[in-house]
Design a protein around this motif. Structure first.
Motif, PDB file in Angstrom:
ATOM      1  N   ILE A 169      21.699  30.856 -43.392  1.00  0.00           N
ATOM      2  CA  ILE A 169      22.525  29.617 -43.057  1.00  0.00           C
ATOM      3  C   ILE A 169      23.410  29.893 -41.479  1.00  0.00           C
ATOM      4  CG2 ILE A 169      24.546  30.269 -44.047  1.00  0.00           C
ATOM      5  CD1 ILE A 169      23.223  26.745 -43.660  1.00  0.00           C
ATOM      6  N   SER A 170      23.329  30.982 -41.315  1.00  0.00           N
ATOM      7  CA  SER A 170      24.223  31.299 -40.212  1.00  0.00           C
ATOM      8  C   SER A 170      23.442  32.032 -39.110  1.00  0.00           C
ATOM      9  CB  SER A 170      25.348  32.581 -40.408  1.00  0.00           C
ATOM     10  OG  SER A 170      26.291  31.988 -41.098  1.00  0.00           O
ATOM     11  N   LEU A 171      22.952  31.278 -37.992  1.00  0.00           N
ATOM     12  CA  LEU A 171      21.979  31.701 -36.966  1.00  0.00           C
ATOM     13  C   LEU A 171      22.245  31.389 -35.707  1.00  0.00           C
ATOM     14  CD1 LEU A 171      18.780  29.879 -38.830  1.00  0.00           C
ATOM     15  CD2 LEU A 171      19.089  32.262 -38.526  1.00  0.00           C
ATOM     16  N   PRO A 172      21.811  32.407 -34.701  1.00  0.00           N
ATOM     17  CA  PRO A 172      22.308  32.104 -33.318  1.00  0.00           C
ATOM     18  C   PRO A 172      22.129  30.812 -32.677  1.00  0.00           C
ATOM     19  CG  PRO A 172      20.695  34.040 -33.570  1.00  0.00           C
ATOM     20  CD  PRO A 172      20.719  33.056 -34.903  1.00  0.00           C
ATOM     21  N   ALA A 173      23.082  30.407 -31.781  1.00  0.00           N
ATOM     22  CA  ALA A 173      23.198  29.334 -31.046  1.00  0.00           C
ATOM     23  C   ALA A 173      21.954  29.081 -30.035  1.00  0.00           C
ATOM     24  CB  ALA A 173      24.484  29.107 -30.281  1.00  0.00           C
ATOM     25  N   ARG A 174      21.713  27.881 -29.819  1.00  0.00           N
ATOM     26  CA  ARG A 174      20.517  27.683 -28.836  1.00  0.00           C
ATOM     27  C   ARG A 174      20.927  28.444 -27.247  1.00  0.00           C
ATOM     28  NH1 ARG A 174      18.487  21.607 -29.373  1.00  0.00           N
ATOM     29  NH2 ARG A 174      20.313  21.357 -27.789  1.00  0.00           N
ATOM     30  N   PRO A 175      19.827  28.365 -26.592  1.00  0.00           N
ATOM     31  CA  PRO A 175      20.240  28.904 -25.138  1.00  0.00           C
ATOM     32  C   PRO A 175      21.300  28.194 -24.407  1.00  0.00           C
ATOM     33  CG  PRO A 175      17.736  28.948 -25.571  1.00  0.00           C
ATOM     34  CD  PRO A 175      18.379  28.336 -26.718  1.00  0.00           C
ATOM     35  N   ASP A 176      21.550  26.888 -24.454  1.00  0.00           N
ATOM     36  CA  ASP A 176      22.175  25.993 -24.055  1.00  0.00           C
ATOM     37  C   ASP A 176      23.527  25.805 -24.737  1.00  0.00           C
ATOM     38  OD1 ASP A 176      21.617  24.543 -26.487  1.00  0.00           O
ATOM     39  OD2 ASP A 176      20.956  22.635 -25.377  1.00  0.00           O
ATOM     40  N   LYS A 177      23.790  26.971 -25.639  1.00  0.00           N
ATOM     41  CA  LYS A 177      24.932  27.181 -26.235  1.00  0.00           C
ATOM     42  C   LYS A 177      25.207  26.065 -27.529  1.00  0.00           C
ATOM     43  CE  LYS A 177      25.584  30.699 -23.642  1.00  0.00           C
ATOM     44  NZ  LYS A 177      25.652  32.122 -24.387  1.00  0.00           N
ATOM     45  N   LYS A 178      24.238  25.325 -27.895  1.00  0.00           N
ATOM     46  CA  LYS A 178      24.409  24.494 -28.941  1.00  0.00           C
ATOM     47  C   LYS A 178      24.092  25.224 -30.292  1.00  0.00           C
ATOM     48  CE  LYS A 178      23.476  19.511 -30.296  1.00  0.00           C
ATOM     49  NZ  LYS A 178      22.632  18.183 -29.859  1.00  0.00           N
ATOM     50  N   GLU A 179      24.816  24.788 -31.344  1.00  0.00           N
ATOM     51  CA  GLU A 179      24.643  25.474 -32.562  1.00  0.00           C
ATOM     52  C   GLU A 179      23.453  25.050 -33.145  1.00  0.00           C
ATOM     53  OE1 GLU A 179      26.902  25.739 -37.048  1.00  0.00           O
ATOM     54  OE2 GLU A 179      27.695  24.779 -35.375  1.00  0.00           O
ATOM     55  N   PHE A 180      22.725  25.672 -33.774  1.00  0.00           N
ATOM     56  CA  PHE A 180      21.382  25.443 -34.489  1.00  0.00           C
ATOM     57  C   PHE A 180      21.499  26.343 -36.002  1.00  0.00           C
ATOM     58  CE2 PHE A 180      17.205  24.271 -35.657  1.00  0.00           C
ATOM     59  CZ  PHE A 180      16.855  23.267 -34.902  1.00  0.00           C
ATOM     60  N   SER A 181      21.929  25.802 -36.914  1.00  0.00           N
ATOM     61  CA  SER A 181      22.153  26.570 -37.936  1.00  0.00           C
ATOM     62  C   SER A 181      21.082  26.352 -39.112  1.00  0.00           C
ATOM     63  CB  SER A 181      23.524  26.194 -38.853  1.00  0.00           C
ATOM     64  OG  SER A 181      23.370  24.998 -39.224  1.00  0.00           O
ATOM     65  N   GLY A 182      21.167  27.122 -40.167  1.00  0.00           N
ATOM     66  CA  GLY A 182      20.097  26.957 -41.125  1.00  0.00           C
ATOM     67  C   GLY A 182      20.024  25.437 -41.812  1.00  0.00           C
ATOM     68  N   LEU A 183      21.151  24.807 -41.657  1.00  0.00           N
ATOM     69  CA  LEU A 183      21.130  23.324 -42.049  1.00  0.00           C
ATOM     70  C   LEU A 183      20.324  22.797 -41.114  1.00  0.00           C
ATOM     71  CD1 LEU A 183      22.087  21.410 -43.584  1.00  0.00           C
ATOM     72  CD2 LEU A 183      24.072  20.977 -42.374  1.00  0.00           C
ATOM     73  N   ASP A 184      20.400  23.018 -39.687  1.00  0.00           N
ATOM     74  CA  ASP A 184      19.570  22.259 -38.647  1.00  0.00           C
ATOM     75  C   ASP A 184      18.067  22.574 -39.085  1.00  0.00           C
ATOM     76  OD1 ASP A 184      21.761  21.092 -37.165  1.00  0.00           O
ATOM     77  OD2 ASP A 184      22.133  23.157 -36.544  1.00  0.00           O
ATOM     78  N   VAL A 185      17.730  23.919 -39.475  1.00  0.00           N
ATOM     79  CA  VAL A 185      16.420  24.209 -39.547  1.00  0.00           C
ATOM     80  C   VAL A 185      15.956  23.509 -40.852  1.00  0.00           C
ATOM     81  CG1 VAL A 185      14.763  26.200 -40.253  1.00  0.00           C
ATOM     82  CG2 VAL A 185      16.951  26.666 -38.773  1.00  0.00           C
ATOM     83  N   THR A 186      16.793  23.198 -41.841  1.00  0.00           N
ATOM     84  CA  THR A 186      16.537  22.391 -43.243  1.00  0.00           C
ATOM     85  C   THR A 186      15.992  21.118 -42.749  1.00  0.00           C
ATOM     86  OG1 THR A 186      17.943  23.726 -44.489  1.00  0.00           O
ATOM     87  CG2 THR A 186      17.221  21.620 -45.359  1.00  0.00           C
ATOM     88  N   ASN A 187      16.989  20.452 -41.895  1.00  0.00           N
ATOM     89  CA  ASN A 187      16.619  18.938 -41.496  1.00  0.00           C
ATOM     90  C   ASN A 187      15.251  18.708 -40.637  1.00  0.00           C
ATOM     91  OD1 ASN A 187      19.240  18.193 -42.496  1.00  0.00           O
ATOM     92  ND2 ASN A 187      20.142  18.435 -40.741  1.00  0.00           N
ATOM     93  N   VAL A 188      15.129  19.764 -39.858  1.00  0.00           N
ATOM     94  CA  VAL A 188      13.817  19.508 -38.912  1.00  0.00           C
ATOM     95  C   VAL A 188      12.472  20.005 -39.696  1.00  0.00           C
ATOM     96  CG1 VAL A 188      14.921  19.784 -36.858  1.00  0.00           C
ATOM     97  CG2 VAL A 188      14.063  21.834 -37.708  1.00  0.00           C
ATOM     98  N   LEU A 189      13.011  20.857 -40.738  1.00  0.00           N
ATOM     99  CA  LEU A 189      11.542  21.326 -41.389  1.00  0.00           C
ATOM    100  C   LEU A 189      11.143  20.198 -42.394  1.00  0.00           C
ATOM    101  CD1 LEU A 189      12.227  25.059 -42.667  1.00  0.00           C
ATOM    102  CD2 LEU A 189      10.367  24.154 -41.249  1.00  0.00           C
TER     103      LEU A 189
END
Length: 226
Positions: free
Chosen positions: A62-82
């Motif tokens: 669930i806790s993942l590094p932010a994108r290069p532009d510093k925008k958060e991209f968590s496990g919840l974001d991964v879930t949504n796009v998957l």
């Protein structure tokens, strides 16, 4: 020979990822094969599109590094796009958190199951097998979290959806983690009929997956641990 369950790992801690990979690839039942791994969430989709083997089950921290532009991209974001891009991939969330609100939020967003990171290897094996074969993994900890939150949140408000007696029976068995085959045997109906009822329930309740049906059942007092 029985086909192995293809597993993907999305985890930024290299030591944990390598440990999990070793545990899965060398499991005594020889059922699992890690075919994909990624140390962040934001590049998962692009890497999957280039991958020769798509995982059946993805373990996502669930806790993942932010994108290069510093925008958060968590496990919840991964879930949504998957769920949108690779809807056949089952998602099992890994986290150090045990907060009931946190767990329920993830399930409501479509995760197929939830595990804390201090789970023993056998529970990890069971969880992967469950989301692969049954479409969900709801252990007692998660059920209690959902029931506790829903009891506080919607105690007097139920969803006004008409479901049949047979659908209610099937829903209760789904909540108890029975497979379609097991439900068919218990109710003396065909697997095709079970799947038909389950699909109707998904449509009626607006649930994304089997785990969403568990949420619906608890919200509406159709299923309870007590």
């Amino acid at each position: 020979m029985e086909e192995k369950i293809r597993v993907g790992l999305v985890e930024d801690q290299v030591l944990f990822r390598e440990g999990m990979k070793g545990i899965l690839n060398h499991a005594s039942n020889n059922k699992f094969e890690v075919v994909f791994e990624c140390g962040d969430g934001y590049s998962v989709i692009d890497r999957l599109k280039d991958s020769q083997s798509i995982p059946d089950v993805m373990l996502v921290d669930i806790s993942l590094p932010a994108r290069p532009d510093k925008k958060e991209f968590s496990g919840l974001d991964v879930t949504n796009v998957l769920l949108t891009t690779f809807p056949n991939v089952r998602i099992l969330i890994l986290s150090v958190h045990e907060d009931e609100n946190f767990i329920t939020d993830l399930i409501e967003h479509g995760a197929h199951g939830y595990l804390v990171k201090d789970s023993d290897p056998q529970e990890v094996f069971d969880a992967i097998q469950s989301v692969y074969s049954k479409g969900s993994y709801i252990n007692e900890r998660t059920l209690k979290a959902i029931q506790s939150r829903m009891g506080k949140k919607v105690k007097s408000k139920k969803m006004n959806i008409a479901i049949t007696k047979r659908e209610e029976e099937i829903l209760q068995l789904v909540c108890q983690q029975y497979t379609a085959e097991e439900i068919a045997e218990k109710l003396y109906i065909s697997v095709k009929t079970v799947n038909g009822h389950r699909n109707n329930l998904l449509q009626k309740t607006g649930s994304r997956n089997v785990t969403g049906l568990v949420l619906y059942a608890i919200k509406n007092s159709i299923f309870s641990l007590i």
